[in-house]
Design an enzyme around this catalytic site. Structure first.
Site, short mmCIF file in Angstrom:
data_model
loop_
_atom_site.label_atom_id
_atom_site.label_comp_id
_atom_site.label_asym_id
_atom_site.label_seq_id
_atom_site.Cartn_x
_atom_site.Cartn_y
_atom_site.Cartn_z
N SER A 1 0.82 -1.22 0.00
CA SER A 1 0.00 0.00 0.00
C SER A 1 0.85 1.26 0.00
O SER A 1 2.01 1.26 0.45
CB SER A 1 -0.91 0.01 1.22
OG SER A 1 -1.55 -1.22 1.40
N1 SAH Z 1 -0.60 -4.33 3.99
C1 SAH Z 1 -0.01 -4.95 2.83
C2 SAH Z 1 -0.85 -4.67 1.61
C3 SAH Z 1 -1.20 -5.92 0.93
S1 SAH Z 1 -2.46 -5.81 -0.31
C4 SAH Z 1 1.42 -4.48 2.69
O1 SAH Z 1 1.85 -3.63 3.47
O2 SAH Z 1 2.13 -4.97 1.81
C5 SAH Z 1 -3.77 -6.71 0.42
C6 SAH Z 1 -3.49 -8.16 0.78
O3 SAH Z 1 -4.70 -8.71 1.26
C7 SAH Z 1 -3.04 -9.05 -0.37
O4 SAH Z 1 -1.82 -9.63 -0.05
C8 SAH Z 1 -4.16 -10.08 -0.48
O5 SAH Z 1 -3.70 -11.36 -0.86
C9 SAH Z 1 -4.71 -10.08 0.94
N2 SAH Z 1 -6.07 -10.60 1.08
C10 SAH Z 1 -7.14 -10.44 0.26
N3 SAH Z 1 -8.21 -11.08 0.76
C11 SAH Z 1 -7.81 -11.65 1.94
C12 SAH Z 1 -8.47 -12.45 2.92
N4 SAH Z 1 -9.75 -12.81 2.80
N5 SAH Z 1 -7.76 -12.85 4.00
C13 SAH Z 1 -6.46 -12.50 4.15
N6 SAH Z 1 -5.78 -11.77 3.24
C14 SAH Z 1 -6.45 -11.34 2.15
#
Ligand code: SAH
Length: 209
Positions: free
Chosen positions: A62
């Site tokens: 993000s």
């Molecule tokens: N906070 C992260 C951003 C990752 S983007 C960072 O700092 O890098 C959002 C993430 O949510 C992705 O990796 C995606 O695979 C995950 N995601 C989506 N749906 C999800 C769910 N139901 N349970 C857990 N993770 C999920």
């Protein structure tokens, strides 16, 4: 050689402080955590740019400002336990780990969960537990939480999250409505939730929601 320290300082000044991030603990965490360690090698030179970056599997790390905003909204104290849904690269979990006592971070994609877990261990973040699971269910084993934040958009907050937050605690999540998303804060008060809106955002969708 890239001077990541000065890029990090510029990011804190130009992307965070200038946009209203004024919680000193949040600022200190961003001044410390090295974002270049959480992005793919070929994108390291963009580690402090003002936008999300691809980290594989069609997901992104993000934008720093949005991560900071979510932390500031949560109003995290040193003794808090925070549930982080959507580990991705592990960057947000690393930031959270500087602000509270312990972080439970859930990732649905097994490779990302493994990578983030290994990375956070290697970098010395010892108060984060990465779990490979569907975050829609929260993580009842460690509940209740002082705060729950998610980095994936959902039209509706799962009941599990509402049940796993303490009285007075907050849930911060991107709410999807068609192609738009809005950052929402829900504060638990006397068994119900008070909603506050924090502007338009853009996240990947929460799987299974
Ligand atoms: N906070 C992260 C951003 C990752 S983007 C960072 O700092 O890098 C959002 C993430 O949510 C992705 O990796 C995606 O695979 C995950 N995601 C989506 N749906 C999800 C769910 N139901 N349970 C857990 N993770 C999920």
């Amino acid at each position: 050689m890239t001077n990541y320290k000065s890029l990090r300082e510029e990011m804190v000044q130009n992307q965070l402080k200038s946009r209203g991030i004024n919680d000193q603990n949040v600022i200190d965490a961003f001044s410390k955590v090295q974002r270049e360690n959480f992005v793919p090698d070929n994108l390291k030179k963009f580690a402090y740019s003002d936008n999300p970056l691809p980290i594989g599997h069609n997901v992104t790390i993000s934008q720093p400002y949005i991560v900071a905003l979510m932390c500031q909204i949560l109003d995290i104290k040193k003794n808090h336990k925070i549930l982080d849904i959507g580990t991705g690269s592990g960057y947000q979990a690393a930031i959270l780990s500087q602000l509270c006592d312990s972080v439970i971070s859930i990732e649905v994609i097994p490779e990302l969960a493994d990578q983030a877990s290994e990375r956070l261990r290697r970098l010395g973040y010892h108060n984060i537990k990465v779990i490979h699971a569907d975050g829609t269910d929260g993580y009842p084993e460690e509940a209740p939480y002082h705060g729950i934040k998610t980095a994936a958009a959902t039209p509706k907050v799962p009941d599990a999250w509402k049940n796993q937050i303490i009285k007075g605690g907050k849930i911060v999540f991107p709410k999807s409505k068609g192609i738009y998303q809005e950052l929402i804060e829900l504060r638990k008060k006397n068994g119900s939730f008070i909603e506050k809106k924090h502007g338009k955002v853009r996240f990947v969708p929460l799987v299974n929601s």
